[in-house]
Design an enzyme around this catalytic site. Sequence first.
Site, short mmCIF file in Angstrom:
data_model
loop_
_atom_site.label_atom_id
_atom_site.label_comp_id
_atom_site.label_asym_id
_atom_site.label_seq_id
_atom_site.Cartn_x
_atom_site.Cartn_y
_atom_site.Cartn_z
CB SER A 102 56.32 136.85 -61.13
OG SER A 102 55.63 135.72 -60.68
CG ASP A 152 50.72 133.96 -66.50
OD1 ASP A 152 50.98 132.95 -65.82
OD2 ASP A 152 51.26 135.05 -66.31
CG HIS A 183 54.25 133.60 -64.97
ND1 HIS A 183 53.21 134.44 -64.60
CD2 HIS A 183 55.18 133.73 -63.99
CE1 HIS A 183 53.50 135.03 -63.46
NE2 HIS A 183 54.70 134.62 -63.07
#
Length: 200
Positions: A102, A152, A183
């Site tokens: 991320s 996501d 995610h």
Amino acid sequence: MMHHIYHEGKEGKPVLLLLHGTGGTEHDLLPIADMIDPEASILSVRGNVSENGMPRFFKRLREGVFDIEDLKFRTKELNEFIDEAANKYQFDRSNVIAIGYSNGANIAGSLLFHYKDALKAAILHHPMVPLRDHDLPDLTDTKVFIGAGENDPICPASETTDLTELLNAAGANVTTKWYNRGHQLIKEEVNDAKQWYSAL
């Protein structure tokens, strides 16, 4: 120096640069690194930016919208930190492989976008395009694994597609894997990253 953990691994093995997601710490990705390569050295770093008490690697204006000037500054800061750490711990600066998730994957991607020799390779879990309208360095022989979620909500599929195309256009060898997830980082994705890493 940035807050970090360094563990020396087996001689000749890469240094795995671990870069956490928003709200994480330098401890978050240690189990992932152990799954990828338990013999590698570890340089796990905590982001220097705090967003409502949550560590990050650079500022954002809102979710999905990066503060580009801060991104550039923090990317330079991280690259210089890796140089300093290589000198301090006496590891091979040319043998650093990033594992980012991320926000951590985004700063790793930004290293690739800004510095030709910052990383030997990179595993990017759920990254976005760090910045657009930017001339990338020559990334020939740089190998990149991208893991992406088809559903996501934070990183749209178009971000993954665009990032893959931009890195490929700069000469990188990109392997992109899609998962029927959001995610979150799942074991299947880590196992695929390990298989990719083992073939380097």
